[in-house]
Motif scaffolding. Structure first.
Motif, PDB file in Angstrom:
ATOM      1  N   SER A  72       0.883  -1.036   0.042  1.00 12.52           N
ATOM      2  CA  SER A  72       0.026  -0.053  -0.121  1.00 12.52           C
ATOM      3  C   SER A  72       0.886   1.262  -0.063  1.00 12.52           C
ATOM      4  O   SER A  72       1.978   1.196   0.058  1.00 12.52           O
ATOM      5  N   GLY A  73       0.343   2.449  -0.258  1.00 12.70           N
ATOM      6  CA  GLY A  73       1.018   3.717   0.137  1.00 12.70           C
ATOM      7  C   GLY A  73       1.436   3.855  -1.710  1.00 12.70           C
ATOM      8  O   GLY A  73       1.025   3.547  -2.400  1.00 12.70           O
ATOM      9  N   LEU A  74       2.156   5.074  -1.539  1.00 11.63           N
ATOM     10  CA  LEU A  74       2.501   5.443  -3.207  1.00 11.63           C
ATOM     11  C   LEU A  74       3.570   4.685  -3.528  1.00 11.63           C
ATOM     12  O   LEU A  74       4.757   4.437  -2.940  1.00 11.63           O
ATOM     13  N   LEU A  75       3.287   3.791  -4.826  1.00 13.28           N
ATOM     14  CA  LEU A  75       4.549   2.948  -5.166  1.00 13.28           C
ATOM     15  C   LEU A  75       4.374   3.045  -6.874  1.00 13.28           C
ATOM     16  O   LEU A  75       3.349   3.269  -7.296  1.00 13.28           O
ATOM     17  N   THR A  76       5.600   3.065  -7.351  1.00 12.26           N
ATOM     18  CA  THR A  76       5.800   2.911  -8.784  1.00 12.26           C
ATOM     19  C   THR A  76       5.919   1.534  -9.291  1.00 12.26           C
ATOM     20  O   THR A  76       6.140   0.733  -8.598  1.00 12.26           O
ATOM     21  N   ASP A  77       6.031   1.487 -10.582  1.00  7.36           N
ATOM     22  CA  ASP A  77       6.504   0.416 -11.166  1.00  7.36           C
ATOM     23  C   ASP A  77       7.699  -0.127 -10.587  1.00  7.36           C
ATOM     24  O   ASP A  77       8.076  -1.527 -10.688  1.00  7.36           O
ATOM     25  N   ARG A  78       8.685   0.514 -10.091  1.00 10.52           N
ATOM     26  CA  ARG A  78       9.828   0.292  -9.525  1.00 10.52           C
ATOM     27  C   ARG A  78       9.395  -0.973  -8.490  1.00 10.52           C
ATOM     28  O   ARG A  78      10.274  -1.889  -8.373  1.00 10.52           O
ATOM     29  N   ALA A  93      -3.321  -2.319  -4.121  1.00 10.39           N
ATOM     30  CA  ALA A  93      -4.537  -1.326  -4.559  1.00 10.39           C
ATOM     31  C   ALA A  93      -3.881  -0.132  -4.615  1.00 10.39           C
ATOM     32  O   ALA A  93      -2.928   0.277  -3.935  1.00 10.39           O
ATOM     33  N   PHE A  94      -4.189   0.752  -5.474  1.00 11.63           N
ATOM     34  CA  PHE A  94      -3.812   2.044  -5.724  1.00 11.63           C
ATOM     35  C   PHE A  94      -2.321   2.203  -5.898  1.00 11.63           C
ATOM     36  O   PHE A  94      -1.730   2.983  -5.126  1.00 11.63           O
ATOM     37  N   ALA A  95      -1.758   1.219  -6.794  1.00  8.06           N
ATOM     38  CA  ALA A  95      -0.327   1.600  -6.871  1.00  8.06           C
ATOM     39  C   ALA A  95       0.001   1.394  -8.296  1.00  8.06           C
ATOM     40  O   ALA A  95      -0.821   0.980  -9.073  1.00  8.06           O
ATOM     41  N   GLY A  96       1.066   1.701  -8.666  1.00  7.25           N
ATOM     42  CA  GLY A  96       1.784   1.374 -10.073  1.00  7.25           C
ATOM     43  C   GLY A  96       1.608   2.479 -10.980  1.00  7.25           C
ATOM     44  O   GLY A  96       0.763   3.217 -10.895  1.00  7.25           O
ATOM     45  N   ASP A  97       2.191   2.326 -11.958  1.00  4.29           N
ATOM     46  CA  ASP A  97       2.111   3.659 -13.104  1.00  4.29           C
ATOM     47  C   ASP A  97       1.785   3.011 -14.411  1.00  4.29           C
ATOM     48  O   ASP A  97       0.779   3.511 -15.018  1.00  4.29           O
ATOM     49  N   THR A  98       2.354   1.806 -14.916  1.00  6.98           N
ATOM     50  CA  THR A  98       2.155   1.480 -16.047  1.00  6.98           C
ATOM     51  C   THR A  98       1.942   0.038 -16.172  1.00  6.98           C
ATOM     52  O   THR A  98       2.140  -0.635 -15.278  1.00  6.98           O
ATOM     53  N   ASP A  99       1.654  -0.488 -17.443  1.00  8.86           N
ATOM     54  CA  ASP A  99       1.573  -1.905 -17.507  1.00  8.86           C
ATOM     55  C   ASP A  99       2.910  -2.744 -17.078  1.00  8.86           C
ATOM     56  O   ASP A  99       3.064  -3.932 -16.802  1.00  8.86           O
ATOM     57  N   LEU A 100       3.912  -1.950 -17.102  1.00 13.18           N
ATOM     58  CA  LEU A 100       5.281  -2.678 -16.739  1.00 13.18           C
ATOM     59  C   LEU A 100       5.103  -3.189 -15.447  1.00 13.18           C
ATOM     60  O   LEU A 100       5.863  -4.333 -14.962  1.00 13.18           O
ATOM     61  N   GLY A 101       4.606  -2.442 -14.477  1.00 12.12           N
ATOM     62  CA  GLY A 101       4.364  -2.806 -13.081  1.00 12.12           C
ATOM     63  C   GLY A 101       3.785  -4.362 -13.071  1.00 12.12           C
ATOM     64  O   GLY A 101       4.450  -5.535 -12.527  1.00 12.12           O
ATOM     65  N   LEU A 102       2.672  -4.506 -13.644  1.00 16.68           N
ATOM     66  CA  LEU A 102       2.257  -5.703 -13.546  1.00 16.68           C
ATOM     67  C   LEU A 102       2.906  -6.852 -14.523  1.00 16.68           C
ATOM     68  O   LEU A 102       2.966  -8.122 -14.038  1.00 16.68           O
TER      69      LEU A 102
END
Lengths: 662, 351
Positions: free
Chosen positions: A516-522, A540-549
């Motif tokens: 949780s919290g603010l998370l980017t693809d990194r 939940a409510f994390a990631g920036d782009t498909d790269l994360g997934l």
């Protein structure tokens, strides 16, 4: 060499070896070794776990495992606990019960989680399984106290004569079934061999005598068997957190007076009053009762009476505690509790008034599990309580415990293995308690055996997470829920990528993770790179782009369950990693960016996946293909698309293209 | 003197039982040791055999001399009544330390002699050996054949060639596939599909190369991961949230479409509809048996492109990612560290 192995190792011996191997994983491995092991294993398998009731049909299970005694089924996805799965989605257990009623007459245990079970099913269970012992309904729904009455009422001591015949027949059938392949024929032969000798006239012939001797021998054996299994009754009735339609509290009176074999009873989820006198009598005559979890309507005054009747209890869930202090009640309670020398686990404590807490101090040193998640006790009282429990291994508590309480916990409970801290006011804008990340850091420092954490808080920092990771590299389950979505590190205002990265890097045995919290693809890159043993991930409510997934799907080799909500993940990563989905139990994505077109494609290309689109806005065909779906649930299945879907669920099928045209 | 009397006449001498293994060799064993085995005990009592060399008890085939020696050691130790449980346990633990092959032979021999305690001991030891291993390792350890077919291994449950429902479904699918083929022959093959296919692979490459470091801050409404017990409250709030959500998701796909800057080596074709992907996604996925509704040439080209993409994905990934993330981070740090971050959060719809 091969032949020597096979010939010198008879099946019964191998079966005996397998009887010492009970874990599902190992049993699955055994069945994959070679054909002969597969066959032997399936005949002697007694316990089945089906993690997704739609992954396989009851028919297939029964066909493969002909003699199962214990079954565990799970239905709805985990996010149903957060009300993300609409009412009526599915998870009906009736087809399973109906199939097992005929196929497994000797079934002893049924454990269900997040499934819908009706009174009809409960009645069928009560009628069909002669040796039924354990019923656990965890977070289930769809039934009422009438169904419970049916289960309770079934606990009869079955009549001797009828049982004897049944047992005899079963023994004969089993011994014949070893030779004869089909059960039906075996039954007929068994029946004949029982009945015919009685019809044959008495004549001097060796064969006749032999047959009669066998018949007598079987009768005697049956007689003894009856003595052994006369009390084949319910041992465990555990309703966990189910939703029960409370029609009346009288269902408890359906337990017959001769019934004494109850070992565990959990009715904590029931809302209305149960018949207390029936409960008292039941507790009194069941001398093997080890676990009793009451519901809120059992008042404190009456608790002492129950405890006097059951001093052998190991687990107790109290009823509601609200009342002003009455000295007589208090001293009764103290007396009763001090008599319970075996008590290891305490729960309940609804609306507890702190003045009553000292009543439990006498048993605190023996406690290993304490569940205070319903108790609105403030920090000072909690501290007093916890400092009396040095042997605590598991603690569930509200965030009233605050950092100060967690300090005391870390100092006192060196054996602590599991900690769950729930939010007392999750919707409040401002924090109402002094609980911060520091509490978790202190516990991770002070409790060397800590393995499992669920922690709700409002602030977190990368530094704290890194410290926790270094202190506790042995976490198997780490679930951190920062209440406000996308909260960054409160010290540096950076994303919490580095913190979670440290967690997955240090905790090599991590099986379950919630971020949780603010998370980017990194952050997801770290997870994909390091969390090699991860089996379940909640995002939940994390990631920036498909790269994360993509990082997660391509990196986490042991991933079984992935649940995602409100993240900007779309089609590309999902489609690029389509094969991965067949190695997982399930994937849940809601309020993400996956288009209907992609879902259709996935359904077309992957016949062994059920791709369910859940959309309460109406049929997805009425919207453009690029429109994202509301919710998506993908799971692997050998049973094909299910047939019990409500009107807001669509399974993407191979010929879905044709459905559009026609 | 008869053999039976011999045992009685010389009481100071130990009495022996004679045993013969399958290979013909005969040995004599102290009586109390041999009688510890139920099978031998029964033979002696019922048939009177074993009292001399000529009347040696024939042991089952599974018992060879070496294994018999081990079994007799076991019996010799355990038949002494005075030993404590701890002693016995310690002996047992040392006793079963042997290689797996011998352990198997021992288990099987003990079973044929009906020596249950030893059967249990050895079975447990074997179980411990099996636990935690993979099927391959088990096959190696026990020299077992690898005779399950690939299909069976993949889905051990699925030996259903005769499941009527599966057969019906297969027939239905086959028929529908044929129907579709007919219809396609009459209509034009969807050219758009082809175009989108090509482009989507490009899209993906650009999209990945472009990478988007910006966080979509405006999009978040306030629905959180709740304490699972507060179900009633949650239900109401989540209903509100879903409504808002959809609007913003629509905005988002528009955003996606227009982002394609950043240092990217390859083509930056216009992203039409980035979400309408319909190429064959999987690399090792065998879609020979599934109709794509595309002609073979197109399929080949697609496969090639996908492989190309996969190769690029796997090889360039680390560097490209560094690129993307470092660029992304730069851009983000600027607004946040100025304290504008707080503004972003305040603009969220709170209730």
């Amino acid at each position: 060499m091969l032949r020597r192995m096979a010939s010198s190792f008879p099946e019964e011996v191998l079966e005996h070896v397998f009887s010492f191997i009970q874990s599902d994983t190992d049993r699955n491995v055994i069945s994959m070794v070679c054909k002969s092991w597969y066959e032997i294993e399936r005949w002697c398998r007694r316990k089945i776990f089906v993690g997704n009731c739609y992954a396989v049909s009851p028919r297939l299970v029964i066909r493969r495992f002909p003699d199962v005694r214990s079954i565990e089924l799970k239905g709805k996805p985990h996010f149903a606990d957060f009300n993300l799965v609409p009412e009526g989605w599915g998870g009906y257990v009736q087809p399973w019960i109906a199939a097992m009623a005929t196929a497994y007459p000797w079934l002893e245990e049924i454990r269900l989680k997040r499934m819908v079970i009706t009174d009809e099913s409960l009645e069928l269970i009560a009628k069909s399984f002669k040796n039924f012992k354990v019923l656990v309904l965890s977070s289930c729904e769809g039934f009422s106290t009438d169904g419970l009455a049916a289960i309770a009422g079934n606990c009869r001591v079955t009549k001797r004569k009828a049982v004897k015949f049944w047992v005899l027949l079963e023994m004969l059938v089993r011994s014949i079934a070893v030779v004869w392949p089909t059960d039906e024929e075996a039954v007929v032969i068994g029946f004949c061999s029982l009945v015919l000798p009685m019809l044959l006239p008495l004549r001097r012939s060796n064969i006749q005598c032999l047959v009669k001797i066998i018949w007598v021998a079987f009768s005697l054996a049956g007689f003894f068997l009856v003595d052994c299994c006369e009390v084949r009754n319910l041992r465990e009735l555990d309703l966990r957190e189910s939703e029960v339609e409370d029609l009346s509290g009288h269902w408890l009176t359906h337990f017959p007076d001769t019934y004494t074999s109850l070992v565990s009873l959990n009715i904590s989820c029931l809302l209305s009053e149960v018949s207390f006198s029936a409960l008292e009598r039941l507790v009194g005559r069941c001398s093997n009762l080890r676990s009793l979890r009451l519901n809120r309507t059992v008042p404190l005054e009456k608790l002492a009476n129950l405890l006097h009747r059951a001093p052998q209890l190991a687990e107790l869930g109290t009823g509601a505690c609200q009342a002003e202090l009455r000295p007589d009640v208090f001293s009764n309670l103290v007396g009763a509790l001090s008599g319970c020398k075996e008590l290891k686990s305490l729960s309940g404590f609804w609306d507890v008034v702190p003045v009553y807490l000292p009543a439990v101090y006498s048993i605190c040193p023996g406690l290993t599990t304490l569940n205070l998640s319903y108790a609105a006790i403030q920090s000072q009282d909690l501290i007093k309580l916890i400092s009396q429990c040095p042997n605590l291994q598991r603690l569930w508590v509200l965030d009233y415990i605050e950092d100060a309480g967690l300090d005391v916990l870390a100092a006192t409970c060196k054996d602590l293995q599991e900690l769950r801290v729930f939010p007392s006011d999750p919707f409040g804008a401002e924090p109402n308690v002094l609980l911060t990340e520091q509490g978790l850091v202190t516990v991770s420092e002070g409790c060397p055996k800590l393995r499992s954490v669920l922690y709700f808080c409002r602030q977190m920092s990368n530094a704290a997470l890194m410290t926790i990771a270094r202190n506790q590299p042995n976490f198997t389950c780490f679930r951190l829920c920062i209440i406000e979505p996308r909260t960054p590190d409160y010290l540096t205002l950076e994303p919490l990528d580095a913190g979670f990265g440290a967690i997955v890097e240090h905790c090599k045995d991590l099986r379950r993770l919630s971020v949780s919290g603010l998370l980017t693809d990194r952050a997801f890159d770290y997870i994909g790179t390091h969390a090699k043993k991860l089996e379940m991930l909640s995002v939940a409510f994390a990631g920036d782009t498909d790269l994360g997934l993509h990082h997660v799907l391509s990196g986490c080799e042991n991933l079984r369950k992935l649940e995602i909500r409100d993240c900007p993940f779309g089609d590309k990563a999902l489609l690029a990693n389509a094969a991965k989905l067949e190695t997982m139990r399930s994937l849940w994505m809601s309020s993400c960016n996956v288009s209907y077109g992609a879902c259709k494609l996935l359904g077309q290309k992957m016949p062994r996946l059920n791709v369910e689109v859940i959309d309460e806005r109406g049929p997805p065909e009425t919207r453009p293909e690029s429109c994202p779906v509301e919710k998506l649930y993908i799971y692997r299945s050998l049973a094909g698309p299910r047939t019990d879907m409500p009107d807001f669920v669509w399974t993407m099928e191979e010929d879905s293209a044709i459905q559009q045209l026609s | 003197m008869s053999e039976g009397v011999m045992a009685v006449v010389k009481p100071e001498m130990k009495s022996y039982i004679w045993l013969q293994t399958a290979d013909g060799s005969i040995q004599q064993v102290e009586e109390e040791v041999a009688m510890f085995c139920p099978m031998i005990c029964r033979e002696v009592i019922n048939t009177g055999m074993g009292s001399s060399k000529n009347y040696a008890i024939s042991l089952p085939q599974r018992v060879n001399p070496a294994i018999l020696g081990l079994i007799l050691d076991y019996c010799r130790f355990h038949q002494v009544p005075g030993r404590s449980n701890k002693e016995r346990k310690t002996y047992d633990e040392k006793f079963i330390r042997m290689d797996t092959k011998k352990l198997c032979e021992l288990t099987s021999a003990a079973d044929s002699l009906q020596l249950k305690p030893l059967v249990d001991l050895t079975s447990r030891a074997l179980a411990r050996i099996i636990e935690g291993k993979t099927p391959e390792e088990i096959r190696e350890t026990f020299h077992l054949p690898d005779d399950l077919t690939e299909e069976e291994k993949l889905e051990p449950l699925r030996n259903i060639t005769d499941d009527p429902r599966i057969r019906l479904l297969n027939r239905l699918y086959a028929r529908k596939r044929k129907e579709l083929k007919e219809r396609e022959k009459l209509k034009n093959i969807e050219v758009e599909e082809e175009r989108v296919d090509e482009r989507s692979v490009e899209d993906l490459l650009t999209f990945i190369n472009g990478g988007d470091g910006e966080s979509k801050g405006a999009r978040s409404n306030k629905s959180k991961k709740k304490n699972r017990r507060r179900k009633d409250q949650i239900k109401n709030s989540s209903n509100d949230i879903n409504g808002n959500h959809n609007k913003e998701l629509d905005d988002l796909s528009f955003h996606d479409g227009s982002v394609n800057n950043m240092a990217s080596p390859s083509k930056t074709s216009k992203l039409q509809d980035s979400t309408a992907v319909s190429y064959s996604p999987k690399l090792d996925f065998d879609d020979v048996d599934i109709d794509d509704d595309l002609d073979p040439a197109m399929k080949e080209e697609l496969d090639r492109e996908v492989e190309d993409f996969a190769r690029r994905l796997n090889s360039d990934w680390p560097e490209r990612m560094q690129e993307i993330l470092s660029l992304g981070q730069e851009r983000r740090l600027v607004p946040v560290s100025n304290g504008n971050g707080s503004q972003r959060y305040n603009s969220l719809d709170r209730r």
